[in-house]
Design a protein around this motif. Sequence first.
Motif, PDB file in Angstrom:
ATOM      1  N   GLY A  64       0.814  -1.211   0.000  1.00  0.00           N
ATOM      2  CA  GLY A  64       0.000   0.000   0.000  1.00  0.00           C
ATOM      3  C   GLY A  64       0.846   1.260   0.000  1.00  0.00           C
ATOM      4  N   PHE A  65       1.947   1.226   0.725  1.00  0.00           N
ATOM      5  CA  PHE A  65       2.844   2.380   0.801  1.00  0.00           C
ATOM      6  C   PHE A  65       3.453   2.692  -0.561  1.00  0.00           C
ATOM      7  N   TYR A  68       0.889   3.991  -2.931  1.00  0.00           N
ATOM      8  CA  TYR A  68       0.631   5.409  -2.684  1.00  0.00           C
ATOM      9  C   TYR A  68       1.747   6.274  -3.254  1.00  0.00           C
ATOM     10  N   LEU A  71       1.144   6.521  -6.900  1.00  0.00           N
ATOM     11  CA  LEU A  71      -0.032   7.362  -7.128  1.00  0.00           C
ATOM     12  C   LEU A  71       0.318   8.836  -6.921  1.00  0.00           C
ATOM     13  N   ASN A  72       1.017   9.134  -5.851  1.00  0.00           N
ATOM     14  CA  ASN A  72       1.387  10.512  -5.537  1.00  0.00           C
ATOM     15  C   ASN A  72       2.299  11.090  -6.615  1.00  0.00           C
ATOM     16  N   GLN A  88      -6.762  14.837  -2.245  1.00  0.00           N
ATOM     17  CA  GLN A  88      -6.381  13.900  -1.183  1.00  0.00           C
ATOM     18  C   GLN A  88      -7.229  14.105   0.070  1.00  0.00           C
ATOM     19  N   PRO A 144      -0.801  15.003   2.640  1.00  0.00           N
ATOM     20  CA  PRO A 144      -0.422  13.681   2.139  1.00  0.00           C
ATOM     21  C   PRO A 144      -0.347  12.621   3.243  1.00  0.00           C
ATOM     22  N   PHE A 147      -3.897  11.682   4.207  1.00  0.00           N
ATOM     23  CA  PHE A 147      -4.477  10.843   3.160  1.00  0.00           C
ATOM     24  C   PHE A 147      -3.922   9.428   3.227  1.00  0.00           C
ATOM     25  N   PHE A 148      -2.612   9.313   3.392  1.00  0.00           N
ATOM     26  CA  PHE A 148      -2.013   7.984   3.459  1.00  0.00           C
ATOM     27  C   PHE A 148      -2.492   7.219   4.685  1.00  0.00           C
ATOM     28  N   VAL A 152      -5.303   5.099   2.626  1.00  0.00           N
ATOM     29  CA  VAL A 152      -4.594   3.866   2.278  1.00  0.00           C
ATOM     30  C   VAL A 152      -4.807   2.799   3.342  1.00  0.00           C
ATOM     31  N   GLU A 156      -6.475  -0.884   2.764  1.00  0.00           N
ATOM     32  CA  GLU A 156      -5.760  -2.097   3.158  1.00  0.00           C
ATOM     33  C   GLU A 156      -6.565  -2.976   4.103  1.00  0.00           C
ATOM     34  N   ASN A 180       2.167   1.535   8.742  1.00  0.00           N
ATOM     35  CA  ASN A 180       1.980   2.728   7.910  1.00  0.00           C
ATOM     36  C   ASN A 180       2.591   3.960   8.574  1.00  0.00           C
TER      37      ASN A 180
END
Length: 196
Positions: A64-65, A68, A71-72, A88, A144, A147-148, A152, A156, A180
């Motif tokens: 997932g990290f 991201y 994606l970013n 975001q 960010p 959002f993460f 994310v 997950e 995370n």
Amino acid sequence: MNLKNWSKLFLKTLLVGAVVSIITGFLLPFSRESISFKDVSDVLFYVLILFGFGALTSVYSQLGFFAYMILNYTAIGVFPKKAWQYIQLVLAILALLEVVFFRSFVGRENSQMADLLLGLAILVVAVAVAYFKARATNATAWVPTLFFMIGVTIVEMVGGLKINENNATIFIVVPLLACNAYQILILHKVLKPKKS
């Protein structure tokens, strides 16, 4: 990021997931009922299972990290920076609302209070992590990181929500949040070039 830095991040995140999973695995049964162990081999086997689960959870978190991160990187090239910040933020809010109502949408009977507490816990952890990230780097890291940590993490843990068992949800969410948080908080140190 080179291969050496990535492998260090991978192994340390693996360890974070395993340790947090072991701690959660031993604390969680005391909230309802205790697990009975017959001898030391049962305890060691339980620790081994928890270690394996935590390691797998950390790998899932790392997927997932890096998703991201891609994606970013892509979104920064497509959207103006300010627009991407707003996108975001909106997506994080929508994800948080979905986690609060997810089990109601899929038709499972569940306590709304448990889902509300889950959403609130994720929000509190996300805000705390974003605060420390912004202090360690700069103020632009707030959105960010939020959002993460919200969006994310919720993506997950969707599989865990489908189980519709609060203890299983906690057992999945706690290591995910820990992994995370560790990854996002350590990223700027991993990417910082060493002084020669």
